[in-house]
Design a protein around this motif. Structure first.
Motif, PDB file in Angstrom:
ATOM      1  N   ILE A 267       3.809  -4.760   4.125  1.00 45.26           N
ATOM      2  CA  ILE A 267       4.909  -4.109   3.425  1.00 45.26           C
ATOM      3  C   ILE A 267       4.309  -3.062   2.482  1.00 45.26           C
ATOM      4  O   ILE A 267       3.298  -3.297   1.830  1.00 45.26           O
ATOM      5  N   ASN A 268       4.915  -1.867   2.459  1.00 43.93           N
ATOM      6  CA  ASN A 268       4.461  -0.822   1.542  1.00 43.93           C
ATOM      7  C   ASN A 268       4.577  -1.288   0.087  1.00 43.93           C
ATOM      8  O   ASN A 268       5.542  -1.961  -0.273  1.00 43.93           O
ATOM      9  N   LEU A 269       3.623  -0.884  -0.726  1.00 46.64           N
ATOM     10  CA  LEU A 269       3.694  -1.114  -2.168  1.00 46.64           C
ATOM     11  C   LEU A 269       4.923  -0.439  -2.770  1.00 46.64           C
ATOM     12  O   LEU A 269       5.332   0.620  -2.297  1.00 46.64           O
ATOM     13  N   GLY A 270       5.433  -0.996  -3.851  1.00 43.57           N
ATOM     14  CA  GLY A 270       6.441  -0.287  -4.645  1.00 43.57           C
ATOM     15  C   GLY A 270       5.766   0.415  -5.819  1.00 43.57           C
ATOM     16  O   GLY A 270       4.709  -0.024  -6.282  1.00 43.57           O
TER      17      GLY A 270
ATOM     18  N   LYS B 160     -11.875   7.281 -15.949  1.00 45.49           N
ATOM     19  CA  LYS B 160     -12.643   7.246 -17.201  1.00 45.49           C
ATOM     20  C   LYS B 160     -11.919   6.408 -18.265  1.00 45.49           C
ATOM     21  O   LYS B 160     -12.564   5.717 -19.059  1.00 45.49           O
ATOM     22  N   GLY B 161     -10.588   6.448 -18.245  1.00 48.30           N
ATOM     23  CA  GLY B 161      -9.821   5.848 -19.350  1.00 48.30           C
ATOM     24  C   GLY B 161      -9.412   4.406 -19.123  1.00 48.30           C
ATOM     25  O   GLY B 161      -8.772   3.813 -19.995  1.00 48.30           O
ATOM     26  N   ARG B 162      -9.753   3.859 -17.983  1.00 48.83           N
ATOM     27  CA  ARG B 162      -9.387   2.458 -17.741  1.00 48.83           C
ATOM     28  C   ARG B 162      -9.945   1.568 -18.847  1.00 48.83           C
ATOM     29  O   ARG B 162     -11.121   1.662 -19.181  1.00 48.83           O
ATOM     30  N   VAL B 163      -9.090   0.699 -19.372  1.00 51.74           N
ATOM     31  CA  VAL B 163      -9.528  -0.194 -20.453  1.00 51.74           C
ATOM     32  C   VAL B 163      -9.399  -1.614 -19.939  1.00 51.74           C
ATOM     33  O   VAL B 163      -8.426  -1.949 -19.272  1.00 51.74           O
ATOM     34  N   ASP B 164     -10.381  -2.446 -20.249  1.00 51.14           N
ATOM     35  CA  ASP B 164     -10.307  -3.855 -19.827  1.00 51.14           C
ATOM     36  C   ASP B 164      -9.023  -4.490 -20.356  1.00 51.14           C
ATOM     37  O   ASP B 164      -8.633  -4.236 -21.491  1.00 51.14           O
ATOM     38  N   GLY B 165      -8.386  -5.288 -19.545  1.00 51.48           N
ATOM     39  CA  GLY B 165      -7.208  -6.021 -20.012  1.00 51.48           C
ATOM     40  C   GLY B 165      -5.898  -5.337 -19.638  1.00 51.48           C
ATOM     41  O   GLY B 165      -4.855  -5.953 -19.673  1.00 51.48           O
ATOM     42  N   ILE B 166      -5.946  -4.030 -19.313  1.00 53.33           N
ATOM     43  CA  ILE B 166      -4.707  -3.374 -18.858  1.00 53.33           C
ATOM     44  C   ILE B 166      -4.881  -3.035 -17.381  1.00 53.33           C
ATOM     45  O   ILE B 166      -5.646  -2.138 -17.031  1.00 53.33           O
ATOM     46  N   PRO B 167      -4.224  -3.785 -16.516  1.00 49.47           N
ATOM     47  CA  PRO B 167      -4.454  -3.609 -15.079  1.00 49.47           C
ATOM     48  C   PRO B 167      -3.699  -2.403 -14.523  1.00 49.47           C
ATOM     49  O   PRO B 167      -2.556  -2.507 -14.118  1.00 49.47           O
ATOM     50  N   LEU B 168      -4.351  -1.245 -14.547  1.00 44.16           N
ATOM     51  CA  LEU B 168      -3.724  -0.060 -13.942  1.00 44.16           C
ATOM     52  C   LEU B 168      -3.911  -0.134 -12.435  1.00 44.16           C
ATOM     53  O   LEU B 168      -4.985  -0.490 -11.959  1.00 44.16           O
ATOM     54  N   SER B 169      -2.893   0.217 -11.690  1.00 44.62           N
ATOM     55  CA  SER B 169      -2.968   0.039 -10.241  1.00 44.62           C
ATOM     56  C   SER B 169      -3.549   1.272  -9.563  1.00 44.62           C
ATOM     57  O   SER B 169      -4.741   1.316  -9.249  1.00 44.62           O
ATOM     58  N   LYS B 170      -2.739   2.322  -9.378  1.00 44.36           N
ATOM     59  CA  LYS B 170      -3.221   3.480  -8.611  1.00 44.36           C
ATOM     60  C   LYS B 170      -4.041   4.422  -9.491  1.00 44.36           C
ATOM     61  O   LYS B 170      -3.789   4.558 -10.696  1.00 44.36           O
ATOM     62  N   GLU B 171      -5.015   5.097  -8.840  1.00 47.94           N
ATOM     63  CA  GLU B 171      -5.799   6.118  -9.543  1.00 47.94           C
ATOM     64  C   GLU B 171      -5.391   7.508  -9.101  1.00 47.94           C
ATOM     65  O   GLU B 171      -5.808   8.503  -9.676  1.00 47.94           O
ATOM     66  N   ARG B 172      -4.566   7.567  -8.035  1.00 44.49           N
ATOM     67  CA  ARG B 172      -4.324   8.858  -7.405  1.00 44.49           C
ATOM     68  C   ARG B 172      -2.838   9.020  -7.126  1.00 44.49           C
ATOM     69  O   ARG B 172      -2.188   8.093  -6.664  1.00 44.49           O
ATOM     70  N   SER B 173      -2.317  10.188  -7.464  1.00 47.34           N
ATOM     71  CA  SER B 173      -0.899  10.452  -7.206  1.00 47.34           C
ATOM     72  C   SER B 173      -0.685  11.947  -7.078  1.00 47.34           C
ATOM     73  O   SER B 173      -1.482  12.741  -7.588  1.00 47.34           O
ATOM     74  N   LEU B 174       0.408  12.306  -6.438  1.00 48.47           N
ATOM     75  CA  LEU B 174       0.920  13.663  -6.569  1.00 48.47           C
ATOM     76  C   LEU B 174       1.231  13.877  -8.054  1.00 48.47           C
ATOM     77  O   LEU B 174       1.768  12.984  -8.712  1.00 48.47           O
TER      78      LEU B 174
ATOM     79  N   GLU C 152       2.484   7.582   5.858  1.00 48.06           N
ATOM     80  CA  GLU C 152       1.951   7.347   4.514  1.00 48.06           C
ATOM     81  C   GLU C 152       2.224   5.905   4.142  1.00 48.06           C
ATOM     82  O   GLU C 152       3.264   5.581   3.564  1.00 48.06           O
ATOM     83  N   PHE C 153       1.258   5.045   4.475  1.00 47.17           N
ATOM     84  CA  PHE C 153       1.419   3.612   4.172  1.00 47.17           C
ATOM     85  C   PHE C 153       0.649   3.286   2.894  1.00 47.17           C
ATOM     86  O   PHE C 153      -0.554   3.523   2.801  1.00 47.17           O
ATOM     87  N   HIS C 154       1.358   2.731   1.916  1.00 49.83           N
ATOM     88  CA  HIS C 154       0.740   2.400   0.622  1.00 49.83           C
ATOM     89  C   HIS C 154       0.346   0.929   0.644  1.00 49.83           C
ATOM     90  O   HIS C 154       1.209   0.055   0.689  1.00 49.83           O
ATOM     91  N   SER C 155      -0.968   0.693   0.614  1.00 51.68           N
ATOM     92  CA  SER C 155      -1.481  -0.648   0.834  1.00 51.68           C
ATOM     93  C   SER C 155      -1.721  -1.398  -0.473  1.00 51.68           C
ATOM     94  O   SER C 155      -2.279  -0.844  -1.428  1.00 51.68           O
ATOM     95  N   ALA C 156      -1.336  -2.670  -0.486  1.00 51.20           N
ATOM     96  CA  ALA C 156      -1.578  -3.521  -1.660  1.00 51.20           C
ATOM     97  C   ALA C 156      -3.067  -3.834  -1.788  1.00 51.20           C
ATOM     98  O   ALA C 156      -3.558  -4.077  -2.887  1.00 51.20           O
TER      99      ALA C 156
ATOM    100  N   ASP D 266      -4.160   2.380  -2.297  1.00 53.81           N
ATOM    101  CA  ASP D 266      -4.200   3.788  -1.880  1.00 53.81           C
ATOM    102  C   ASP D 266      -3.317   3.924  -0.638  1.00 53.81           C
ATOM    103  O   ASP D 266      -2.769   2.933  -0.143  1.00 53.81           O
ATOM    104  N   SER D 267      -3.195   5.146  -0.127  1.00 54.83           N
ATOM    105  CA  SER D 267      -2.303   5.328   1.025  1.00 54.83           C
ATOM    106  C   SER D 267      -2.979   6.110   2.140  1.00 54.83           C
ATOM    107  O   SER D 267      -3.866   6.930   1.892  1.00 54.83           O
ATOM    108  N   THR D 268      -2.525   5.836   3.364  1.00 57.05           N
ATOM    109  CA  THR D 268      -2.954   6.611   4.537  1.00 57.05           C
ATOM    110  C   THR D 268      -2.117   7.891   4.573  1.00 57.05           C
ATOM    111  O   THR D 268      -1.085   7.988   3.895  1.00 57.05           O
ATOM    112  N   PHE D 269      -2.551   8.849   5.373  1.00 57.23           N
ATOM    113  CA  PHE D 269      -1.684  10.005   5.634  1.00 57.23           C
ATOM    114  C   PHE D 269      -2.089  10.610   6.979  1.00 57.23           C
ATOM    115  O   PHE D 269      -3.031  11.387   7.058  1.00 57.23           O
ATOM    116  N   VAL D 270      -1.377  10.222   8.022  1.00 62.62           N
ATOM    117  CA  VAL D 270      -1.710  10.685   9.375  1.00 62.62           C
ATOM    118  C   VAL D 270      -0.547  11.527   9.878  1.00 62.62           C
ATOM    119  O   VAL D 270       0.585  11.033  10.022  1.00 62.62           O
TER     120      VAL D 270
END
Ligand SMILES: Cc1cc2nc3c(=O)[nH]c(=O)nc-3n(C[C@H](O)[C@H](O)[C@H](O)COP(=O)(O)OP(=O)(O)OC[C@H]3O[C@@H](n4cnc5c(N)ncnc54)[C@H](O)[C@@H]3O)c2cc1C
Length: 429
Positions: free
Chosen positions: A178-181, A207-221, A321-325, A329-333
């Motif tokens: 299932i695609n990520l939300g 660079k700004g990731r801080v321990d304890g705050i779980p940020l998910s994606k690093e890349r976006s439009l 564009e499948f967003h994987s848990a 990240d996502s594919t783009f074919v």
């Protein structure tokens, strides 16, 4: 329950791109049409989830060609007239950027001019199906339950609520995937000359990731929207089950926490020092949930090969564009051949319920094909096809392919992958 149920030719559930395409397509095909939406406005993800980029309207390339016209073209024309759409522009694929308030206004307008009867704040909670057809649906408002009768129905609810409540065959996701939300987030307060490349934002997040705050994606439009000049990004992501209030409640709360943490990082980017959260959501964006099991399924191989179908009713042009848990990240074919694939009528007709049509992300694609045909440009197109087919069914008891294709062409829709309009110019970077 209300005593006298109203009767419609076509009832459309869900007022996103797919539902509006369906309702206008049906009404223009001489059907008395009701569009039912649980929110207070039309637009679906474009107004309720801050997904402000219409993808799938163009093929990809330096000289993209329109792949979806019809109802979508009318919407885009009206959006441009009030400054509510910008582009086409390119990031992976080619898309238009839209203003959510302009989308609300234009979709009201497009439905009104086609004679669609629209019910907002009406949540569909049940449906009655017997002898393989849906007879009626029930929606709730603050007066309680109301029954509506219909001859044909379009499920454009994204979650496939209508099909599920009716007992039609549905499935959750595809083959266990299932695609990520993602919580679409709009940032205000960003200077005109700020650094907005996706690469800069990714580097800042790393660079700004801080321990304890779980940020998910690093890349976006990362893109500016018209009118407000706010900046939109799709970052905070969660794994949840969109059918389940407990599950999605956890995602909303955790996603909002992430959005504030992303804001702290974004303020370290040049020109973004005074950024603030203009909107999160308002609700989490669900890319995938249930699908209606249809007579036919669009497969990954169809997208890769730019498939042609004799019963084509719409064109897909967006990448898979499948967003994987697992990878966050996502594919783009991209679609093969000339950048489009055809979508057959069978992929929008329920396998076991003759008068039920599945539009937008409810339509039937496998894991990867579904990750292409779900986008809003394509949803307008599958929606319009569902509306035309449902109106045909209401009038004749059958959605005959040749007739549906003829009416779609008369309505300006593109259904032939070998016959695309002339290319449009992309603005120079
Ligand atoms: C974070 C994110 C980023 C995305 N990025 C893009 C992008 O850049 N470009 C793009 O084109 N697509 C993008 N997508 C995909 C796209 O937003 C959806 O696939 C698309 O909105 C599908 O259109 P739809 O009309 O089928 O569904 P939706 O837009 O989800 O609309 C469904 C409508 O049905 C209503 N509804 C649901 N249940 C009921 C009920 N029981 N009764 C009444 N009404 C009901 C909902 O309120 C909603 O208005 C993205 C999705 C997400 C989540």
């Amino acid at each position: 329950m209300q005593s006298r149920a109203e009767q419609f030719d076509v009832v459309v559930v869900g007022g996103g791109a797919a539902g509006v395409g369906a309702a206008v397509g049906a009404a223009r095909n001489r059907a008395r049409t009701l569009l039912i939406e649980t929110a207070g406005c039309l637009g679906g993800a474009a107004t309720l989830k801050s997904v402000q980029t219409y993808c799938g309207l163009f093929t990809v390339g330096e000289r993209p060609r329109p792949a979806v016209l019809g109802v979508a073209a009318r919407v885009v024309w009206k959006l441009r007239a009030i400054g509510g759409a910008a582009g086409p522009m390119k990031f992976r694929g080619v898309f238009l950027v839209v203003d959510s308030e302009a989308v609300k206004l234009v979709l009201d307008d497009v439905c009104a001019e086609a004679g669609v009867e629209v019910l907002l704040h009406a949540h569909v909670v049940g449906a009655i199906r017997d002898s393989g057809v849906i007879r009626s649906i029930t929606y709730h408002d603050h007066n309680g339950g109301h029954e509506v009768l219909g001859k044909a129905f379009v499920d454009a609810s994204g979650e496939c609520d209508l099909a599920f409540f009716a007992g039609a065959a549905t499935r959750y996701g595809n083959h266990g995937f299932i695609n990520l939300g993602t919580l679409g987030t709009r940032f205000g307060g960003i200077k005109p000359d700020a650094e907005l490349s996706a690469e800069t934002w990714t580097a800042a997040i790393r660079k700004g990731r801080v321990d304890g705050i779980p940020l998910s994606k690093e890349r976006s439009l990362v893109v500016r929207v018209p009118l407000s000049n706010d900046v939109i990004a799709y970052l905070a992501s969660e794994v949840y089950d969109a059918r389940d209030a407990k599950s999605i409640s956890r995602a909303e709360s955790s996603g909002r926490r992430q959005a504030w943490a992303y804001l702290d990082i974004i303020r370290t980017i040049r020109g973004c020092e005074n950024a603030y959260l203009a909107v999160t959501g308002p609700a989490f964006g669900t890319r995938e949930s249930r699908h209606v099991n249809c007579m036919q399924q669009v497969k990954e191989v169809d997208v890769r090969g730019g498939a042609c179908f004799p019963d084509s009713i719409a064109l897909g042009a967006w990448g898979m564009e499948f967003h994987s848990a697992e990878t966050m990240d996502s594919t783009f074919v991209l679609p093969g051949r000339n950048g489009v694939y055809e979508i057959p009528l069978g992929a929008v007709i329920s396998a076991d319920t003759a008068n039920l049509f599945a539009a937008g992300r409810a339509a039937d694609g496998d894991q990867m094909a579904g990750a292409s045909l779900r986008v809003m440009g394509t949803a307008f197109a599958t929606g319009q096809a569902c509306g035309v087919a449902a109106a045909q069914y209401a009038q004749t008891g059958h959605a005959e392919t040749g007739e549906v294709q003829k009416i779609l062409r008369e309505q300006g829709a593109l259904i032939d992958g070998d016959d695309l309009p002339v290319p449009v110019e992309l603005p120079r970077a």
